[in-house]
Design a protein around this motif. Sequence first.
Motif, PDB file in Angstrom:
ATOM      1  N   SER A  22       0.828  -1.198   0.000  1.00  0.00           N
ATOM      2  CA  SER A  22       0.000   0.000   0.000  1.00  0.00           C
ATOM      3  C   SER A  22       0.869   1.257   0.000  1.00  0.00           C
ATOM      4  O   SER A  22       0.586   2.230  -0.710  1.00  0.00           O
ATOM      5  N   ASN A  67       2.318   1.808  -3.376  1.00  0.00           N
ATOM      6  CA  ASN A  67       1.329   2.422  -4.270  1.00  0.00           C
ATOM      7  C   ASN A  67       1.333   3.942  -4.128  1.00  0.00           C
ATOM      8  O   ASN A  67       1.205   4.671  -5.120  1.00  0.00           O
ATOM      9  N   LEU A  79      -4.275  -1.834 -10.281  1.00  0.00           N
ATOM     10  CA  LEU A  79      -2.852  -1.864  -9.935  1.00  0.00           C
ATOM     11  C   LEU A  79      -2.656  -1.862  -8.423  1.00  0.00           C
ATOM     12  O   LEU A  79      -1.724  -2.496  -7.914  1.00  0.00           O
ATOM     13  N   TYR A  80      -3.535  -1.165  -7.706  1.00  0.00           N
ATOM     14  CA  TYR A  80      -3.391  -1.065  -6.252  1.00  0.00           C
ATOM     15  C   TYR A  80      -3.438  -2.440  -5.579  1.00  0.00           C
ATOM     16  O   TYR A  80      -2.483  -2.811  -4.883  1.00  0.00           O
ATOM     17  N   VAL A  82      -0.372  -4.783  -6.682  1.00  0.00           N
ATOM     18  CA  VAL A  82       0.907  -4.498  -6.015  1.00  0.00           C
ATOM     19  C   VAL A  82       0.877  -4.999  -4.573  1.00  0.00           C
ATOM     20  O   VAL A  82       1.829  -5.622  -4.088  1.00  0.00           O
ATOM     21  N   GLU A  83      -0.222  -4.720  -3.873  1.00  0.00           N
ATOM     22  CA  GLU A  83      -0.341  -5.142  -2.473  1.00  0.00           C
ATOM     23  C   GLU A  83      -0.285  -6.666  -2.341  1.00  0.00           C
ATOM     24  O   GLU A  83       0.376  -7.199  -1.447  1.00  0.00           O
TER      25      GLU A  83
END
Length: 239
Positions: free
Chosen positions: A20, A23, A77-78, A81-82
């Motif tokens: 997070s 991001n 994408l958030y 990535v997390e």
Amino acid sequence: MSEGGFAVAAAAVLGAILGSFLNVCIVRLPVDESIVYPASRCPKCRESIAWYDNVPVLSWLVLRGRCRHCGDGISALYPIVETLVALLWAASVWRFGVTDARTYLIPDEYTLGGLVLGLGLALRGGVDGLLAAAIGAAVGFGVLYAVAWIGELVFKKEAMGGGDIKMMAMVGAFVGWRGVLMTIFGGAALGALVFVPLHFVRPRLVPFGVFLAAAAALVYLWGDLAWAWYMRLAQPPPI
């Protein structure tokens, strides 16, 4: 759940929180915005995101990838990535174990390297950003150094490892001096909740760095809300 399973699960949670943060860096650094202030907000309507809408991966799924305020779509994408960072951390702990919990050591490569990274990222916020990060690092180092020094005087033996002290300098570079204070308090509270009951079963040393890391992750996500809540409580009642 076994001790190893708990460690892997905890690593996954911390990894998701780090994801997070990454991001935030991905979105803000290219446009020269601070990664510390303001708090998380919708890139479309700029409304602040409440803590319950800021839980890595889960909040995106619950909101079906849309902002609660304006309904605009939030990039996949958030959560990607997390999730990737969470899986990487979980796999690392599954393969190699938890460094501080197992060996009671925190390598300088993590702490000093993280400190340099935190100060470097703070440069994007200009002089004010770098100053805030430097003060946070100094407070983190100074408070834990003082605790270690006083503890050694009182108990006549080493009360805290140098790795914990250097780690708090790194944490301070990312969350500032207020975040440092909340991290130390939160780490002590988490450590007490876990190890006080265990002490009566099998006394052992407390790997304080593990709990400081967990508290720092929580402070990064919800520290501003926690501080505002505390300041409201600290206000004297109206006469």
